[in-house]
Design a protein around this motif. Structure first.
Motif, PDB file in Angstrom:
ATOM      1  N   GLY A  38     134.867  28.918  73.646  1.00  0.00           N
ATOM      2  CA  GLY A  38     134.304  29.692  72.545  1.00  0.00           C
ATOM      3  C   GLY A  38     134.028  28.900  71.287  1.00  0.00           C
ATOM      4  N   VAL A  39     134.169  27.578  71.344  1.00  0.00           N
ATOM      5  CA  VAL A  39     134.060  26.751  70.132  1.00  0.00           C
ATOM      6  C   VAL A  39     132.776  25.924  70.169  1.00  0.00           C
ATOM      7  CG1 VAL A  39     135.120  24.926  68.761  1.00  0.00           C
ATOM      8  CG2 VAL A  39     136.558  26.624  69.935  1.00  0.00           C
ATOM      9  N   PRO A  40     131.841  26.153  69.241  1.00  0.00           N
ATOM     10  CA  PRO A  40     130.636  25.328  69.186  1.00  0.00           C
ATOM     11  C   PRO A  40     130.967  23.936  68.663  1.00  0.00           C
ATOM     12  CG  PRO A  40     130.662  26.863  67.342  1.00  0.00           C
ATOM     13  CD  PRO A  40     131.844  27.205  68.204  1.00  0.00           C
ATOM     14  N   GLY A  41     130.529  22.908  69.383  1.00  0.00           N
ATOM     15  CA  GLY A  41     130.842  21.541  69.014  1.00  0.00           C
ATOM     16  C   GLY A  41     129.696  20.847  68.304  1.00  0.00           C
ATOM     17  N   PRO A  42     129.822  19.533  68.091  1.00  0.00           N
ATOM     18  CA  PRO A  42     128.774  18.771  67.403  1.00  0.00           C
ATOM     19  C   PRO A  42     127.424  18.839  68.099  1.00  0.00           C
ATOM     20  CG  PRO A  42     130.815  17.501  67.535  1.00  0.00           C
ATOM     21  CD  PRO A  42     131.015  18.706  68.376  1.00  0.00           C
ATOM     22  N   ASP A  43     127.417  18.963  69.440  1.00  0.00           N
ATOM     23  CA  ASP A  43     126.134  19.055  70.142  1.00  0.00           C
ATOM     24  C   ASP A  43     125.410  20.353  69.801  1.00  0.00           C
ATOM     25  OD1 ASP A  43     128.110  20.528  71.442  1.00  0.00           O
ATOM     26  OD2 ASP A  43     127.344  20.132  73.457  1.00  0.00           O
ATOM     27  N   VAL A  44     126.164  21.438  69.615  1.00  0.00           N
ATOM     28  CA  VAL A  44     125.559  22.708  69.219  1.00  0.00           C
ATOM     29  C   VAL A  44     125.000  22.599  67.804  1.00  0.00           C
ATOM     30  CG1 VAL A  44     125.995  25.158  68.797  1.00  0.00           C
ATOM     31  CG2 VAL A  44     127.034  24.027  70.775  1.00  0.00           C
ATOM     32  N   ALA A  45     125.740  21.959  66.913  1.00  0.00           N
ATOM     33  CA  ALA A  45     125.260  21.760  65.547  1.00  0.00           C
ATOM     34  C   ALA A  45     123.971  20.945  65.530  1.00  0.00           C
ATOM     35  CB  ALA A  45     126.338  21.076  64.705  1.00  0.00           C
ATOM     36  N   ALA A  46     123.928  19.893  66.360  1.00  0.00           N
ATOM     37  CA  ALA A  46     122.731  19.059  66.422  1.00  0.00           C
ATOM     38  C   ALA A  46     121.543  19.827  66.985  1.00  0.00           C
ATOM     39  CB  ALA A  46     123.012  17.820  67.263  1.00  0.00           C
ATOM     40  N   TYR A  47     121.815  20.690  67.947  1.00  0.00           N
ATOM     41  CA  TYR A  47     120.774  21.525  68.575  1.00  0.00           C
ATOM     42  C   TYR A  47     120.091  22.407  67.532  1.00  0.00           C
ATOM     43  CZ  TYR A  47     119.495  25.846  71.184  1.00  0.00           C
ATOM     44  OH  TYR A  47     118.887  26.975  71.681  1.00  0.00           O
ATOM     45  N   TYR A  48     120.871  23.081  66.707  1.00  0.00           N
ATOM     46  CA  TYR A  48     120.271  23.940  65.691  1.00  0.00           C
ATOM     47  C   TYR A  48     119.628  23.118  64.572  1.00  0.00           C
ATOM     48  CZ  TYR A  48     122.259  28.017  67.943  1.00  0.00           C
ATOM     49  OH  TYR A  48     122.543  29.011  68.858  1.00  0.00           O
ATOM     50  N   ARG A  49     120.254  21.999  64.208  1.00  0.00           N
ATOM     51  CA  ARG A  49     119.674  21.169  63.152  1.00  0.00           C
ATOM     52  C   ARG A  49     118.269  20.692  63.530  1.00  0.00           C
ATOM     53  NH1 ARG A  49     121.904  17.160  58.887  1.00  0.00           N
ATOM     54  NH2 ARG A  49     119.952  16.101  58.329  1.00  0.00           N
ATOM     55  N   ARG A  50     118.068  20.336  64.784  1.00  0.00           N
ATOM     56  CA  ARG A  50     116.758  19.848  65.198  1.00  0.00           C
ATOM     57  C   ARG A  50     115.665  20.885  64.952  1.00  0.00           C
ATOM     58  NH1 ARG A  50     119.750  16.662  68.799  1.00  0.00           N
ATOM     59  NH2 ARG A  50     120.175  18.358  70.237  1.00  0.00           N
ATOM     60  N   ARG A  51     115.974  22.150  65.173  1.00  0.00           N
ATOM     61  CA  ARG A  51     114.972  23.195  64.903  1.00  0.00           C
ATOM     62  C   ARG A  51     114.733  23.336  63.402  1.00  0.00           C
ATOM     63  NH1 ARG A  51     116.970  22.285  69.931  1.00  0.00           N
ATOM     64  NH2 ARG A  51     115.562  23.209  71.462  1.00  0.00           N
ATOM     65  N   ALA A  52     115.798  23.246  62.610  1.00  0.00           N
ATOM     66  CA  ALA A  52     115.634  23.316  61.160  1.00  0.00           C
ATOM     67  C   ALA A  52     114.811  22.143  60.646  1.00  0.00           C
ATOM     68  CB  ALA A  52     117.006  23.338  60.484  1.00  0.00           C
ATOM     69  N   GLU A  53     115.075  20.951  61.148  1.00  0.00           N
ATOM     70  CA  GLU A  53     114.339  19.757  60.720  1.00  0.00           C
ATOM     71  C   GLU A  53     112.852  19.863  61.046  1.00  0.00           C
ATOM     72  OE1 GLU A  53     117.700  16.230  61.184  1.00  0.00           O
ATOM     73  OE2 GLU A  53     116.495  16.814  62.927  1.00  0.00           O
ATOM     74  N   ASN A  54     112.535  20.625  62.056  1.00  0.00           N
ATOM     75  CA  ASN A  54     111.147  20.756  62.489  1.00  0.00           C
ATOM     76  C   ASN A  54     110.492  22.038  62.001  1.00  0.00           C
ATOM     77  OD1 ASN A  54     110.221  18.437  64.369  1.00  0.00           O
ATOM     78  ND2 ASN A  54     112.339  18.832  64.990  1.00  0.00           N
ATOM     79  N   GLY A  55     111.051  22.639  60.942  1.00  0.00           N
ATOM     80  CA  GLY A  55     110.323  23.647  60.206  1.00  0.00           C
ATOM     81  C   GLY A  55     110.532  25.095  60.555  1.00  0.00           C
ATOM     82  N   VAL A  56     111.514  25.436  61.410  1.00  0.00           N
ATOM     83  CA  VAL A  56     111.765  26.856  61.694  1.00  0.00           C
ATOM     84  C   VAL A  56     112.194  27.562  60.409  1.00  0.00           C
ATOM     85  CG1 VAL A  56     113.203  28.487  62.955  1.00  0.00           C
ATOM     86  CG2 VAL A  56     112.372  26.428  64.090  1.00  0.00           C
ATOM     87  N   GLY A  57     111.566  28.695  60.124  1.00  0.00           N
ATOM     88  CA  GLY A  57     111.866  29.403  58.882  1.00  0.00           C
ATOM     89  C   GLY A  57     113.258  29.997  58.856  1.00  0.00           C
ATOM     90  N   LEU A  58     113.667  30.654  59.952  1.00  0.00           N
ATOM     91  CA  LEU A  58     114.990  31.271  60.052  1.00  0.00           C
ATOM     92  C   LEU A  58     115.510  31.079  61.461  1.00  0.00           C
ATOM     93  CD1 LEU A  58     117.287  33.083  58.907  1.00  0.00           C
ATOM     94  CD2 LEU A  58     115.997  35.051  59.783  1.00  0.00           C
TER      95      LEU A  58
END
Length: 346
Positions: A38-58
């Motif tokens: 049940g614990v999101p790790g650094p790979d999960v954080a990187a996964y979401y960051r990549r979408r933010a870096e590429n312009g996803v609004g929300l």
């Protein structure tokens, strides 16, 4: 064919209270089962960051379950309770914000193992409070809002749907009574987070067990269904469909999100095979992928303000830079969705 000029409406800012988005794109919540214990790790954080870096609004996270015995029936689904899981989500949040993105957790209960008749009223009240606790934690951590998962046959939707709700108390019976559980969840979350913290509610007609299911058959019934949810404090409705281009009711071109906005005046998110040439059912029934498709059917609806935001699921799962490529007109670089995309976090 979609080009940079025709997609301009997709890249207008959106503001609702304290929520300010740089554009109208939303990452749809998609269960990944990549959070051991049940614990999101650094790979999960990187996964979401990549979408933010590429312009996803929300970004709306994958479903995160509340602290209740029945809340999860799948392994490695993230929790939204407990010190380790919440610390993991704090890291996800930090990475997304550092990349300039906005993010809300989807708060989830997968549903009663039997049916909702088995829950006592005291247990229901306890579940409501667990939703509220999760909402309070989201605000404490600094998230930009929350989404409550009230669609696809999961717990909140089990109360909505007459086939899974045969209760004879105040939580069952009429369509209006079947909204009471969801309304209590929304009210409790609103009390926990205050008046200015955005609450999104995801709703659907279809269920995971029945793609042809209908909560309501007419716009009048839909209005009756939505009113108590608006009164409870929903800010945005996330209207899940398999195909965003399909009208919801005969005689009108409005899709589900269009009708919900028309009836409530609230902002809505449309979703359903955006950017793809095959709907989600083909993946679940046939295990097949999907090719990229034009947005020409989507943009006029957005320009006409039939809905406010556009959620992208599998296209954005396959291609973290989907939003940026659409914005820049680099359509030949889009990566098509394949089932293999579900096996990785990238």
């Amino acid at each position: 064919m979609t080009n940079t000029q025709t997609v301009q409406s997709l890249f207008r800012p959106f503001t609702l209270g304290k929520l300010s988005l740089s554009n109208r794109t939303v990452m749809a919540p998609m269960t990944r089962q990549k959070s051991p214990n049940g614990v999101p790790g650094p790979d999960v954080a990187a996964y979401y960051r990549r979408r933010a870096e590429n312009g996803v609004g929300l970004i709306i996270t994958e479903g995160t379950v509340i602290d209740h015995a029945d809340s999860s029936n799948q392994e490695n689904v993230p929790f939204f309770y407990g010190e380790d899981a919440l610390n993991g989500w704090a890291t996800v949040l930090s990475e997304v914000h550092e990349a300039g993105g906005k993010i809300v957790p989807q708060i989830w209960h997968m549903g009663a193992r039997g049916n909702v008749n088995e829950y006592s009223q005291d247990e229901i009240l306890g579940i409501v409070q667990e939703f509220a606790k999760a909402a309070a934690e989201a605000k404490r951590l600094g998230f930009d809002g929350i989404e409550l998962h009230g669609a696809h046959g999961y717990l909140i939707d089990q109360f909505f749907w007459e086939k899974t709700n045969q209760r004879s108390d105040r939580y069952g019976g009429s369509l209006l009574a079947r909204t009471n559980f969801a309304a209590e969840v929304v009210k409790a979350c609103r009390e926990a987070v205050g008046p200015d913290f955005p609450i999104i509610l995801r709703i659907s007609q279809w269920k995971g067990s029945d793609y042809s299911a209908k909560l309501v058959e007419t716009s009048e019934e839909l209005k009756q269904f939505l009113e108590p949810l608006v009164d409870a404090g929903v800010d945005i409705f996330h209207c899940s469909t398999r195909r965003f281009w399909e009208p919801e009711f005969e005689g009108s071109k409005l899709n589900f999100a269009g009708w919900v906005k028309h009836l409530t005046g609230k902002p809505t998110i449309t979703v359903g095979s955006v950017g793809l040439d095959g709907d989600v059912s083909t993946f679940f029934t046939k295990g097949s992928g999907a090719g990229n498709a034009s947005l020409d059917g989507l943009i006029p609806k957005l320009e006409n303000q039939e809905f406010d935001l556009v959620a992208i699921g599998r296209a954005l799962l396959a291609d973290p830079a989907w939003v940026k490529k659409i914005r820049d007109g680099n359509l030949d670089e889009l990566i098509p969705f394949t089932p293999q995309a579900l096996q990785t976090l990238y």
